[in-house]
Design a protein around this motif. Structure first.
Motif, PDB file in Angstrom:
ATOM      1  N   ALA A  15       0.821  -1.225   0.129  1.00 26.84           N
ATOM      2  CA  ALA A  15      -0.112  -0.145   0.155  1.00 26.84           C
ATOM      3  C   ALA A  15       0.752   1.126   0.009  1.00 26.84           C
ATOM      4  CB  ALA A  15      -0.996   0.070   1.239  1.00 26.84           C
ATOM      5  N   PRO A  16       1.882   1.403   0.798  1.00 25.11           N
ATOM      6  CA  PRO A  16       2.588   2.489   0.798  1.00 25.11           C
ATOM      7  C   PRO A  16       3.258   3.051  -0.639  1.00 25.11           C
ATOM      8  CG  PRO A  16       3.165   1.389   2.885  1.00 25.11           C
ATOM      9  CD  PRO A  16       2.321   0.468   1.865  1.00 25.11           C
ATOM     10  N   LYS A  17       3.700   1.846  -1.163  1.00 26.75           N
ATOM     11  CA  LYS A  17       4.313   2.091  -2.680  1.00 26.75           C
ATOM     12  C   LYS A  17       3.327   2.640  -3.489  1.00 26.75           C
ATOM     13  CE  LYS A  17       8.447   0.654  -1.331  1.00 26.75           C
ATOM     14  NZ  LYS A  17       9.228   1.596  -1.304  1.00 26.75           N
ATOM     15  N   ILE A  18       2.038   2.017  -3.437  1.00 23.78           N
ATOM     16  CA  ILE A  18       1.203   2.416  -4.584  1.00 23.78           C
ATOM     17  C   ILE A  18       0.644   3.728  -4.111  1.00 23.78           C
ATOM     18  CG2 ILE A  18      -1.510   2.076  -4.740  1.00 23.78           C
ATOM     19  CD1 ILE A  18      -1.273  -0.925  -4.276  1.00 23.78           C
ATOM     20  N   LYS A  19       0.699   4.188  -2.974  1.00 20.39           N
ATOM     21  CA  LYS A  19       0.412   5.569  -2.413  1.00 20.39           C
ATOM     22  C   LYS A  19       1.448   6.557  -3.074  1.00 20.39           C
ATOM     23  CE  LYS A  19      -0.230   8.789   1.610  1.00 20.39           C
ATOM     24  NZ  LYS A  19      -1.088   9.646   0.736  1.00 20.39           N
ATOM     25  N   GLU A  20       2.816   6.320  -3.143  1.00 21.32           N
ATOM     26  CA  GLU A  20       3.767   6.962  -3.652  1.00 21.32           C
ATOM     27  C   GLU A  20       3.721   7.072  -5.080  1.00 21.32           C
ATOM     28  OE1 GLU A  20       7.641   5.286  -2.337  1.00 21.32           O
ATOM     29  OE2 GLU A  20       7.133   5.566  -0.298  1.00 21.32           O
ATOM     30  N   PHE A  24      -1.291  11.953  -7.402  1.00 20.61           N
ATOM     31  CA  PHE A  24      -2.062  13.049  -6.525  1.00 20.61           C
ATOM     32  C   PHE A  24      -2.185  12.408  -5.347  1.00 20.61           C
ATOM     33  CE2 PHE A  24      -4.820  11.026  -9.585  1.00 20.61           C
ATOM     34  CZ  PHE A  24      -5.583  10.581  -8.672  1.00 20.61           C
ATOM     35  N   ASP A  25      -2.435  13.454  -4.138  1.00 25.08           N
ATOM     36  CA  ASP A  25      -2.613  13.137  -2.652  1.00 25.08           C
ATOM     37  C   ASP A  25      -3.750  12.279  -2.718  1.00 25.08           C
ATOM     38  OD1 ASP A  25      -1.636  12.957  -0.280  1.00 25.08           O
ATOM     39  OD2 ASP A  25      -2.526  15.059   0.251  1.00 25.08           O
ATOM     40  N   VAL A  26      -3.702  10.935  -2.232  1.00 22.09           N
ATOM     41  CA  VAL A  26      -4.738  10.189  -1.755  1.00 22.09           C
ATOM     42  C   VAL A  26      -4.576   9.717  -0.439  1.00 22.09           C
ATOM     43  CG1 VAL A  26      -5.160   9.645  -4.167  1.00 22.09           C
ATOM     44  CG2 VAL A  26      -3.716   8.024  -2.884  1.00 22.09           C
ATOM     45  N   MET A  27      -5.643   9.020   0.136  1.00 17.33           N
ATOM     46  CA  MET A  27      -5.574   8.180   1.286  1.00 17.33           C
ATOM     47  C   MET A  27      -5.811   6.771   0.815  1.00 17.33           C
ATOM     48  SD  MET A  27      -9.098   8.842   3.349  1.00 17.33           S
ATOM     49  CE  MET A  27     -10.745   8.185   2.716  1.00 17.33           C
ATOM     50  N   ILE A  28      -5.253   5.883   1.457  1.00 22.37           N
ATOM     51  CA  ILE A  28      -5.254   4.187   1.313  1.00 22.37           C
ATOM     52  C   ILE A  28      -5.729   3.561   2.472  1.00 22.37           C
ATOM     53  CG2 ILE A  28      -3.903   2.319   0.785  1.00 22.37           C
ATOM     54  CD1 ILE A  28      -2.562   4.043  -1.509  1.00 22.37           C
ATOM     55  N   GLY A  29      -6.599   2.667   2.288  1.00 17.92           N
ATOM     56  CA  GLY A  29      -6.999   1.810   3.459  1.00 17.92           C
ATOM     57  C   GLY A  29      -6.853   0.314   3.051  1.00 17.92           C
ATOM     58  N   VAL A  30      -6.434  -0.669   3.833  1.00 14.99           N
ATOM     59  CA  VAL A  30      -6.512  -1.989   3.533  1.00 14.99           C
ATOM     60  C   VAL A  30      -7.057  -2.467   4.638  1.00 14.99           C
ATOM     61  CG1 VAL A  30      -4.977  -4.175   3.441  1.00 14.99           C
ATOM     62  CG2 VAL A  30      -4.200  -2.070   2.425  1.00 14.99           C
ATOM     63  N   THR A  31      -8.060  -3.569   4.675  1.00 10.90           N
ATOM     64  CA  THR A  31      -8.794  -4.233   5.673  1.00 10.90           C
ATOM     65  C   THR A  31      -8.941  -5.752   5.434  1.00 10.90           C
ATOM     66  OG1 THR A  31     -11.049  -4.320   4.715  1.00 10.90           O
ATOM     67  CG2 THR A  31     -10.364  -2.185   5.478  1.00 10.90           C
ATOM     68  N   ASP A  32      -9.173  -6.532   6.471  1.00  9.37           N
ATOM     69  CA  ASP A  32      -9.577  -7.945   6.232  1.00  9.37           C
ATOM     70  C   ASP A  32     -11.206  -7.459   6.270  1.00  9.37           C
ATOM     71  OD1 ASP A  32     -10.610  -7.435   9.110  1.00  9.37           O
ATOM     72  OD2 ASP A  32      -9.188  -8.658  10.069  1.00  9.37           O
ATOM     73  N   THR A  33     -11.888  -8.813   6.473  1.00  8.25           N
ATOM     74  CA  THR A  33     -13.424  -8.732   6.446  1.00  8.25           C
ATOM     75  C   THR A  33     -14.098  -7.960   7.252  1.00  8.25           C
ATOM     76  OG1 THR A  33     -13.503 -10.996   7.570  1.00  8.25           O
ATOM     77  CG2 THR A  33     -13.501 -11.011   4.823  1.00  8.25           C
ATOM     78  N   LEU A  37      -6.718  -2.822   8.641  1.00  8.53           N
ATOM     79  CA  LEU A  37      -5.589  -3.336   9.081  1.00  8.53           C
ATOM     80  C   LEU A  37      -4.378  -2.179   8.642  1.00  8.53           C
ATOM     81  CD1 LEU A  37      -5.634  -6.647   7.342  1.00  8.53           C
ATOM     82  CD2 LEU A  37      -6.130  -6.142   9.495  1.00  8.53           C
ATOM     83  N   LEU A  38      -4.621  -1.258   7.993  1.00 10.13           N
ATOM     84  CA  LEU A  38      -3.632  -0.176   7.506  1.00 10.13           C
ATOM     85  C   LEU A  38      -4.465   1.087   7.132  1.00 10.13           C
ATOM     86  CD1 LEU A  38      -0.791   1.135   7.071  1.00 10.13           C
ATOM     87  CD2 LEU A  38      -1.114   0.096   4.641  1.00 10.13           C
ATOM     88  N   TYR A  39      -4.350   2.213   7.365  1.00  8.14           N
ATOM     89  CA  TYR A  39      -4.769   3.556   7.030  1.00  8.14           C
ATOM     90  C   TYR A  39      -3.742   4.409   6.627  1.00  8.14           C
ATOM     91  CZ  TYR A  39      -6.980   7.733   6.653  1.00  8.14           C
ATOM     92  OH  TYR A  39      -7.801   9.157   6.276  1.00  8.14           O
ATOM     93  N   LEU A  40      -3.622   4.978   5.568  1.00  3.34           N
ATOM     94  CA  LEU A  40      -2.555   5.998   5.079  1.00  3.34           C
ATOM     95  C   LEU A  40      -3.417   7.213   4.775  1.00  3.34           C
ATOM     96  CD1 LEU A  40      -0.156   3.863   2.982  1.00  3.34           C
ATOM     97  CD2 LEU A  40       0.119   4.459   5.285  1.00  3.34           C
ATOM     98  N   PRO A  41      -3.347   8.349   5.655  1.00  4.19           N
ATOM     99  CA  PRO A  41      -3.950   9.199   5.100  1.00  4.19           C
ATOM    100  C   PRO A  41      -3.586  10.172   4.295  1.00  4.19           C
ATOM    101  CG  PRO A  41      -2.929   9.893   7.326  1.00  4.19           C
ATOM    102  CD  PRO A  41      -2.466   8.399   6.785  1.00  4.19           C
ATOM    103  N   GLY A 103      -8.859   0.076  -0.701  1.00  5.66           N
ATOM    104  CA  GLY A 103      -9.549   1.053  -0.921  1.00  5.66           C
ATOM    105  C   GLY A 103      -8.441   2.541  -1.257  1.00  5.66           C
ATOM    106  N   ILE A 104      -8.868   3.287  -2.118  1.00  4.62           N
ATOM    107  CA  ILE A 104      -8.270   4.569  -2.310  1.00  4.62           C
ATOM    108  C   ILE A 104      -9.188   5.812  -2.178  1.00  4.62           C
ATOM    109  CG2 ILE A 104      -6.991   5.970  -4.028  1.00  4.62           C
ATOM    110  CD1 ILE A 104      -5.869   3.529  -5.212  1.00  4.62           C
ATOM    111  N   GLY A 105      -9.097   6.703  -1.602  1.00  2.00           N
ATOM    112  CA  GLY A 105      -9.919   7.886  -1.150  1.00  2.00           C
ATOM    113  C   GLY A 105      -9.248   9.302  -1.726  1.00  2.00           C
ATOM    114  N   ILE A 106     -10.120  10.083  -2.114  1.00  2.00           N
ATOM    115  CA  ILE A 106      -9.620  11.381  -2.441  1.00  2.00           C
ATOM    116  C   ILE A 106     -10.645  12.557  -2.048  1.00  2.00           C
ATOM    117  CG2 ILE A 106     -10.939  11.265  -4.892  1.00  2.00           C
ATOM    118  CD1 ILE A 106      -8.411  13.038  -5.926  1.00  2.00           C
ATOM    119  N   SER A 107     -10.020  13.455  -1.321  1.00  2.48           N
ATOM    120  CA  SER A 107     -11.058  14.458  -0.816  1.00  2.48           C
ATOM    121  C   SER A 107     -11.944  15.219  -1.872  1.00  2.48           C
ATOM    122  CB  SER A 107     -10.008  15.778  -0.268  1.00  2.48           C
ATOM    123  OG  SER A 107     -11.024  16.693   0.342  1.00  2.48           O
TER     124      SER A 107
END
Length: 275
Positions: A15-20, A24-33, A37-41, A103-107
């Motif tokens: 996920a951090p590599k995908i964000k890099e 443009f500036d995005v947030m990324i989240g990884v979850t189990d069901t 598990l990870l949130y990068l704002p 997931g990827i989120g953008i403001s």
């Protein structure tokens, strides 16, 4: 570590590599069901400390896991306190079973700014339309005044023609008077003191002189009319000048409005690089 945990751990590390790699500036989240598990704002989109938080219903990741296909949603401000748009995909094992989500989120701040710019465009366009209408109305007034001016000039030209005819008449009278005076002199010379024709001629000369005087009076009257027409023309020109000033002011407003459009266009261009 089982296969499920290994695959989810791989997504957490990736996920951090995908964000890099996203331009443009995005947030990324990884979850189990069940939970994050990870949130990068993002710098302008931070939902807070949500690592370990349950995935809420209605979230893009929740919908992706539930449908087992990619989902894009606009998350209202009520869900996390910040409005944003998110796209998510389910994470599946080798058997196609959903084991988590990414997931990827953008403001939506930029979208809202773009909406504001669009509203400014609409408002500016209305100002341009109003200014253009005012300019058109002033131009019509000017055209009407110019038409009146042309009519006045035509009337003045007709008066000048009449004056020319009167002057021609006066010249004719002068010619006749000269001839009559000459004849009167001849008759007087012939008859001496007893010439009666001279008296008749003299009377005719006086009559012509009176006609000439009346013609002069008529000329004076026509000249007075000419002066009135000239005064009317002067007033019309003054009004036409005032209208032209209004047109100039309206043109200035159009120029200012167009400048606003240019500024808005620059803002949109800047936003286009971010979205």
């Amino acid at each position: 570590m089982n296969e499920k945990n290994e695959l989810l751990d791989y997504w957490v590390k990736l996920a951090p590599k995908i964000k890099e790699g996203i331009p443009f500036d995005v947030m990324i989240g990884v979850t189990d069901t069940e939970k994050f598990l990870l949130y990068l704002p993002a710098s302008n989109l931070n939902l807070g400390a949500i690592d370990g938080m349950a995935v809420p219903e209605g979230d893009a990741i929740y919908l992706a896991m539930k449908s087992n296909k990619a989902q894009m949603v606009s998350v209202p401000k009520e869900a996390f306190g910040i409005a944003f748009k998110a796209k998510s995909v389910p994470i599946t094992d080798e058997h196609g079973k959903v084991i988590g989500g990414f997931g990827i989120g953008i403001s939506l701040e930029n979208q809202q700014k773009l909406s504001s710019v669009a509203q400014h465009f609409a408002s500016t366009s209305e100002e341009i339309a109003a200014s253009t209408q005012e300019l058109s109305s002033s131009a019509l007034e000017l055209a009407n005044f110019m038409e009146l001016l042309g009519t006045a000039q035509k009337e003045m030209s007709e008066q000048v023609d009449k004056t020319a005819k009167i002057l021609t008449f006066i010249n004719s009278v002068a010619g006749k008077s000269k001839i009559l005076g000459l004849n009167a002199g001849i008759e007087a010379a012939r008859a001496g003191e007893h010439g009666r024709g001279f008296a008749v001629v003299a009377k005719e000369i006086r009559s012509l002189a009176e006609d000439s005087a009346r013609s002069v009076d008529e000329i004076r009257g026509i000249l007075r009319l000419l002066n009135q027409k000239v005064e009317f023309i002067a007033n019309s020109v003054k009004k036409a000048t005032e209208i032209s000033h209004k047109q100039s002011a309206a043109t200035g407003e159009i120029s200012s409005a167009i400048h606003g459009l240019v500024t808005s266009a620059e803002d949109i261009e800047e936003l286009s690089r971010l979205l």
